[in-house]
Write an enzyme that holds these catalytic residues in place. Structure first.
Site, PDB file in Angstrom:
ATOM      1  N   HIS A  52      -6.457 -76.203  11.768  1.00  9.04           N
ATOM      2  CA  HIS A  52      -7.114 -75.114  11.069  1.00  9.04           C
ATOM      3  C   HIS A  52      -7.587 -75.618   9.705  1.00  9.04           C
ATOM      4  CE1 HIS A  52      -2.876 -74.787   9.674  1.00  9.04           C
ATOM      5  NE2 HIS A  52      -3.451 -74.558   8.505  1.00  9.04           N
ATOM      6  N   ALA A  53      -8.304 -74.764   9.000  1.00 15.12           N
ATOM      7  CA  ALA A  53      -8.721 -75.020   7.619  1.00 15.12           C
ATOM      8  C   ALA A  53      -8.361 -73.797   6.790  1.00 15.12           C
ATOM      9  CB  ALA A  53     -10.222 -75.285   7.556  1.00 15.12           C
TER      10      ALA A  53
END
Length: 134
Positions: A52-53
């Protein structure tokens, strides 16, 4: 932000015959104040974490025990970091896709974060991340 904004930061190491001591001061050793600490452990062999970011969150990742890799992607470039010592860590700036893998047996990953948990800060879809960074 470009991947070059992410970097390994050496932490103070006080050596002593009774055992070493390392410490982290938010806003001093790392470029943000610490609002949350969490850690990953007992990661099964072959498992990945992350994927994820974060839109706004800054993180500093330390390998407290064992080793693991972090693959960062800024939407254009990728870079792999190998963490295996408790006296340095990886600063990860916002808008950086991360994937943690290659965990050794007994690895412990500690993360210092600039904010408390906020689900709205996550980008969990790689295609959405690539669109946001193009």
């Amino acid at each position: 932000m470009p991947i070059s904004d992410c970097r390994i930061i050496d932490l103070p190491k006080i050596t002593d015959q009774r055992g070493n001591l390392t410490f982290v001061e938010g806003g001093n050793h790392i470029p943000f104040d610490i609002k949350r600490v969490y850690y990953l452990y007992d990661v099964p062999g072959g498992s990945d974490r992350g994927e994820h970011a974060h839109k706004n969150l800054h993180q500093f990742v330390i390998c407290m025990s064992g080793s693991f890799d972090i693959l960062l992607n800024d939407g254009k470039n990728e870079q792999r970091f190998h963490l295996n010592r408790s006296y340095f860590g990886l600063y990860i700036c916002p808008m950086m896709w991360r994937n943690l893998d290659n965990f050794s047996s007994g690895a412990v990953c500690m993360v210092l974060a600039s904010e408390v948990y906020d689900e709205n800060d996550y980008i969990r879809n790689l295609d959405e991340f690539k669109l946001a960074t193009s």
